[in-house]
Design a protein around this motif. Structure first.
Motif, short mmCIF file in Angstrom:
data_model
loop_
_atom_site.label_atom_id
_atom_site.label_comp_id
_atom_site.label_asym_id
_atom_site.label_seq_id
_atom_site.Cartn_x
_atom_site.Cartn_y
_atom_site.Cartn_z
N ARG A 186 20.52 126.29 -34.50
CA ARG A 186 19.68 126.66 -33.35
C ARG A 186 18.30 127.12 -33.82
N LEU A 187 18.31 127.87 -34.91
CA LEU A 187 17.02 128.33 -35.45
C LEU A 187 16.18 127.14 -35.87
N GLN B 53 14.96 125.57 -32.72
CA GLN B 53 14.02 126.37 -31.92
C GLN B 53 12.77 126.79 -32.71
N VAL B 54 12.94 127.03 -33.99
CA VAL B 54 11.80 127.53 -34.77
C VAL B 54 11.14 126.42 -35.58
N PRO C 64 9.78 122.76 -33.44
CA PRO C 64 8.49 122.83 -32.73
C PRO C 64 7.31 123.01 -33.68
N GLN C 65 7.50 123.81 -34.73
CA GLN C 65 6.38 124.03 -35.65
C GLN C 65 6.06 122.77 -36.45
N LEU D 77 9.25 137.08 -36.47
CA LEU D 77 10.71 136.92 -36.52
C LEU D 77 11.33 138.06 -37.31
N ALA E 216 14.98 139.23 -38.05
CA ALA E 216 15.42 138.16 -38.96
C ALA E 216 15.39 138.67 -40.39
N ARG F 226 17.77 134.83 -44.43
CA ARG F 226 17.98 133.83 -43.39
C ARG F 226 16.73 132.96 -43.22
#
Lengths: 238, 858
Positions: free
Chosen positions: B3-4, B7-8, B11-12, B294, B299, B303
């Motif tokens: 998911r990270l 989601q992270v 997009p970047q 984050l 975070a 991770r």
């Protein structure tokens, strides 16, 4: 809930050392709403950093829910921020590439919460800040007040024990700021979350039950305010 | 984590798609090139082995002189046949012939006892013509079999007469039958012609000589025992080997060239690594704020590190897959250029029937590409993951991320420099290419390391000079460059390395050109050089009979003719060296340029060689086998071992393994070789070059396909061949430069674009668009200039090391060092224009947005 015992924080060393917090002691009970005031450089933000485990004290003890912050590892302090402490900053600190709901859900994603539960809790948090209708928008398409509401929702989504708000109204106009403060106060009353607010503004400080005034890292004044909401006209002149 | 990632990361990576593409292309380019080179290298060897196996057929043993290019008496067949275990001893003579009307269209002519048809089956050659027709037409000794593909391309059919240029002159042969383009014919790219043995011997000028005997043994024969018996019975100069052993001799020769190609392709992956390192470092600064946020919401560093490394893994895998996918067609594209280059360097024909794909190897290379991606991303990922959450709010985050201490870097630079010097010393001492490649890698790494302290040292003087020269724009440019010296240093290093690689290859080509010019234009200078038009695969022309020389001397205007014969397959121990036989005139002391003799003197050496009592050796042979004046060289010839005292050591370029220069008379006498490759013609004073040239063509043109070149044309011929030999390296260089320029462009753009807010503030206090543009162009131009100066210095030294040490081990040729000044000037202009364009493009983007937008930029 939050206890400072003779806490000092020194940055640098030798003649250039800066004592940001100097022998500070106080105890914030669970569910309280306190405000920290003081001029720039008085150490207000450092107090929040110490509570969030972002920096260790140079001396003294900072206890959050009975745990000494100084003894926490990097992972434990990260877990503290992920699960117990919601942080709201002046600059909102939203991730620009995520939508509002994704931003809100990020602490839960980081904590490995199942997506279905993430969705439910995000929805609830957005409803609390009245931002459900803007869930799919990216931060760049939101006003400053809306971005701050999303930041608050992100802090709330973890159902925190503590909300640390560092100048949350600093980038907002008076009406927007008041709306945000109303929201924080409402949350505090409804969920009994402990709130520590850093602000320059006496009007917003008045939302707290107690106001600590710092100067050069030392506690200069400790005021307990009457248990009533601030008058609406207090800040209009300002 | 997924998911990270979704989601992270996604997009970047999508938002900065250009940079993502650069990372993927950094891996893909390196992997593609290594896969392509690997496929070509494998294919060349597989094809080579297959050709040797097809020629050998069921033969268990082969008899050759050396590597099978120097003929030996036909009478040897009878000796071999006397062995009780020998079922058949099949002779073979081979040589190169060409279409007379198009001498560049050459064929391998095999002279075999094909009337029995057994031989054709042995070579896996199938005739397209019926057996009865074939036998009838082959009664004619002028009949030749060609492949259907050749016949079709040449527009000929069975029964047609075709003029071929052979060593004995131009002859008309009749197409007696057609061969299917499979088996050996396919392995030779369809360029196979087969004739009856005696007829082929005559045409190839090898009467009573053969090149090889293939021995078929009884089924239960002890191959080793037969071999031992034959070695005892046959003259000691003849070798009795298993076919596969002969292949290995060539493979050994090819190994160094293939190592060089692999080294060059690996350099592309190193460039890819550098690009990824730069790109991820740039991205790290851009993503620092997000990562800090984050961290602020909980975070953990580990991770985030895992997340960034998974990104690198995914991008590396995509890049590696793209690289493998591109590598295969790239191998097709480059195979012609590379086999051509090998042909020029090694004087061998490397026609390729098909590409040999070994699935495991591309996968392995892909894995290496992924590991490179992970390694290059590791540093930025570690820094980002360990970023203090509080630093996310810092305005000076890029500078914070850019802190580098100069002193340890200088120490590392000295360590790398020392290690690379030791590696080059070991390469020279142990004749080891591996040490040289290791030294080169360390040397390149040292450039990256020294760039940062260099920029730090320059910050003082340039911070004073730039404002002085360019006013406020210079001041802002200096401030921007020198507050983030690590990033400026990395950009400077990228530019420096690209320039250095370009200068290295240009200087290498120039040095080869100049060395050959002084060889052919000095020692072997002549007014006209006459030779066959066709070549044997490389630069060496197919042989002509030596009577051509006698005919040339009869032409008016010709003062003298000196003949030359080059034997490129002379055995020397387990090695293959060259023999250069020259007529007496070539050894006149006045023909040797000053300093030509590295050992010995022109007078004495000339006298002894002319008398056939000694020989000179090339510098490469001297160095490789530690041979010097006073030593002797033992050479195997058809008439026995020839021992020649060494009387001189001179530069020579007829063979990559070294060569022996001796009197042609001795070559005729002991090697029984009366052919020549070139006739060096000197004209009488006042004679017209064009008139003589035209007379030569008129008199000999109907019997031989000749090229008659003036000295300048001869030099141009060799220059063009050098360009062909270096063509693969130029392709690799081009790829490296394109990828590097893209990386440099990205670095410059990124470092400027991330300062949009600062530039907007500058505009708030009164700087107009022109001032912003000037400042950014000055900044990027200055970085380009520092990088170029570093590149010129590094390129000059790298070229000197390569030519003096590494190139000698890689290819065997000893060339004089010439720095490519002209090419360097072009690179300087190219880099300055590129970097200034990058600055201009960034400025255009920075000034396009309103001042208010700029101020609000996070």
């Amino acid at each position: 809930m939050i206890e400072f015992q003779s806490v000092s924080k020194v940055f640098g060393s030798g003649p250039t050392a800066v004592r940001s917090v100097d022998d500070l002691s106080f105890r914030i009970p669970k569910g309280a709403f306190w405000a920290l005031m003081g001029p720039s450089g008085s150490g207000k933000s450092t107090v929040l950093h110490l509570i969030a485990g972002l920096t260790p004290p140079s001396s003294g003890s900072v206890q959050v829910e009975g745990v000494d912050i100084a003894r926490m590892s990097s992972s434990e302090s990260a877990a503290l921020r992920r699960r117990r402490v919601g942080y709201v900053l002046q600059t909102f600190n939203l991730l620009p590439f995520l939508t509002a709901e994704e931003n809100v859900g990020m602490p839960l994603v980081l904590d490995g919460v199942r997506q279905r539960e993430v969705d439910t809790r995000v929805q609830r948090a957005l409803e609390m800040v009245n931002m459900s209708h803007r869930a799919a928008h990216h931060p760049m398409h939101l006003s400053g007040g809306e971005q701050q509401r999303i930041a608050i929702a992100r802090a709330l989504v973890i159902e925190p024990a503590i909300i640390l708000a560092d100048e949350p109204t600093g980038n907002l106009d008076r009406a927007g700021g008041r709306a945000v403060m109303d929201l924080i106060q409402e949350v505090n009353e409804r969920t009994q979350v402990t709130v520590l607010l850093v602000t320059h503004d006496p009007v917003f400080a008045a939302y707290g039950q107690r106001v600590l005034r710092l100067v050069d890292g030392r506690l200069q004044q400790d005021m307990t305010l009457p248990d009533k909401p601030p008058a609406l006209d207090l800040g209009v002149a300002g | 984590m997924f998911r990270l990632l979704r989601q992270v990361s996604v997009p970047q990576l999508r938002a900065s798609w250009g940079r993502t593409a650069l990372v993927v292309s950094g891996v893909a380019t390196g992997v593609a090139l290594i896969v392509a080179i690997n496929i070509i290298n494998t294919s060349v060897l597989v094809n080579f082995r297959r050709t040797i196996e097809l020629i050998a057929g069921p033969a268990a043993l082969e008899v050759t002189l050396g590597v099978g290019e120097v003929g030996f008496p036909e009478s040897t067949i009878a000796v071999v046949q006397e062995d009780p275990d020998v079922v058949a001893a099949v002779p073979l003579v081979r040589g190169t012939i060409a279409l007379a009307r198009d001498p560049s269209d050459t064929l391998q002519l095999f002279g075999a006892d094909f009337m029995a048809e057994r031989d054709l089956e042995r070579y896996s050659v199938r005739t397209a013509t019926t057996r009865r027709d074939l036998l009838r037409t082959m009664e004619n000794p002028r009949s030749v079999l060609v492949t259907t593909s050749f016949a079709s391309a040449a527009g000929v059919d069975v029964g047609d007469p075709v003029d071929f240029s052979v060593p004995d002159g131009v002859v008309a042969l009749t197409i007696g039958g057609l061969l299917e383009p499979e088996g050996l014919a396919a392995a030779l790219g369809g360029q196979l012609a087969v004739m009856d043995l005696p007829a082929a011997q005559i045409l190839l000028g090898k009467v009573d000589l053969i090149d090889q005997i293939d021995i078929v043994l009884r089924q239960d024969a002890d191959v080793a025992a037969v071999r031992t018996r034959l070695e005892k019975t046959l003259p000691s100069v003849l070798r009795v080997v298993r076919p596969v052993q002969r292949g290995r001799q060539y493979e050994g020769v090819l190994a160094s060239f293939q190592a060089m190609l692999t080294g060059l392709s690996t350099l592309c992956l190193v460039t890819g690594l550098f690009i990824i390192f730069n790109t991820t470092s740039t991205a790290a600064i851009q993503r620092g704020t997000s990562m800090g946020r984050l961290r602020l919401i909980g975070a953990e560093p580990a991770r985030l590190f895992r997340l960034l490394m998974i990104e690198a893994l995914v991008l590396g895998c995509v890049g590696a897959l793209c690289g493998i996918a591109i590598g295969v067609p790239l191998a097709w594209l480059l195979s012609g250029t590379i086999t051509d280059s090998m042909g020029v360097i090694f004087q061998l024909d490397f026609s390729m029937e098909h590409l040999a794909l070994q699935p495991g190897q591309p996968v392995l290379i892909g894995i290496v590409g992924v590991l490179v991606s992970l390694f290059a991303s590791y540093f930025a990922a570690r820094r980002l993951a360990q970023l203090d959450p509080l630093d996310a709010a810092r305005a000076s985050l890029p500078v914070y991320l850019d802190t580098q201490r100069p002193r340890p870097l200088l120490r590392w630079w000295l360590v790398l420099l020392g290690c690379s010097a030791v590696a080059f010393f070991l390469e020279d001492h142990l004749k080891s290419i591996a040490w040289g490649n290791f030294g080169s890698t360390l040397w390149n790494a040292s450039v990256i390391v020294v760039a940062i302290p260099l920029v730090q040292r320059l910050s003082g003087p340039l911070s004073r000079l730039l404002p002085h020269w360019f006013g406020a724009g210079g001041s802002v440019a200096a401030g921007s460059m020198f507050r983030a010296t690590a990033r400026t240093g990395v950009t400077v290093a990228a530019i420096g390395l690209a320039v250095a690689v370009a200068i290295l290859l240009s200087s290498l080509v120039l040095s080869c050109r100049e060395s050959l010019r002084s060889y052919f234009g000095g020692f072997l200078a002549a007014d006209l050089v006459v030779s066959a038009v066709s070549t044997e695969g490389g630069w060496l022309e197919t042989p002509l009979p030596d009577r051509v020389g006698a005919e040339l001397t009869e032409i008016d205007g010709i003062l003298s003719v000196a003949l030359g014969r080059i034997v490129s397959g002379q055995p020397y121990g387990e090695h293959r060296i060259g023999l250069l036989g020259l007529d007496d005139a070539s050894f006149a002391p006045e023909r040797a340029p000053a300093g030509w003799y590295r050992e010995g003197s022109a007078e004495q050496a000339g006298r002894v060689i002319r008398a056939g009592e000694g020989a000179s050796v090339s510098v490469s042979l001297s160095d490789r086998f530690d041979l010097h004046v006073g030593d002797s060289v033992e050479l195997e010839s058809p008439t026995g071992i020839v021992i020649l005292p060494i009387v001189g050591v001179v530069p020579d370029y007829v063979s990559d393994r070294g060569s022996v220069i001796l009197s042609r008379r001795l070559l005729v006498e002991r090697w029984e070789d009366r052919t020549i490759n070139r006739a060096h013609v000197m004209l009488e004073p006042g004679a017209s070059l064009e008139t003589v040239r035209s007379e030569i063509t008129q008199r000999l043109g109907d019997r031989y396909r000749l090229k008659v070149l003036a000295l300048s044309e001869l030099l141009d011929y060799h220059t063009a061949l050098i360009d062909r030999a270096f063509a693969p390296m130029n392709s690799v260089q081009l790829l490296i430069i394109i990828v590097t320029i893209a990386g440099i462009f990205d670095l410059l753009l990124a470092r400027i674009l991330e300062r949009r807010r600062e530039l907007a503030l500058w505009r708030v206090i009164g700087a107009d668009d022109g001032a912003v543009r000037r400042s950014l162009v000055v900044e990027s131009g200055t970085i380009g200039a520092i990088g170029t100066v570093l590149g010129i210095a590094v390129g000059g030294v790298t070229a000197w090391i390569w030519i003096g040490v590494h190139f000698r081990q890689l290819l065997g040729y000893y060339v004089e060092y010439h720095f490519a000044f002209g090419a360097t000037l072009w690179y300087v202009v190219l880099v300055l224009v590129t970097t200034m364009l990058a600055g201009y493009a960034a400025a255009a983007q920075a000034t396009r947005q309103s001042v208010l937008q700029g101020i609000q930029t996070e």
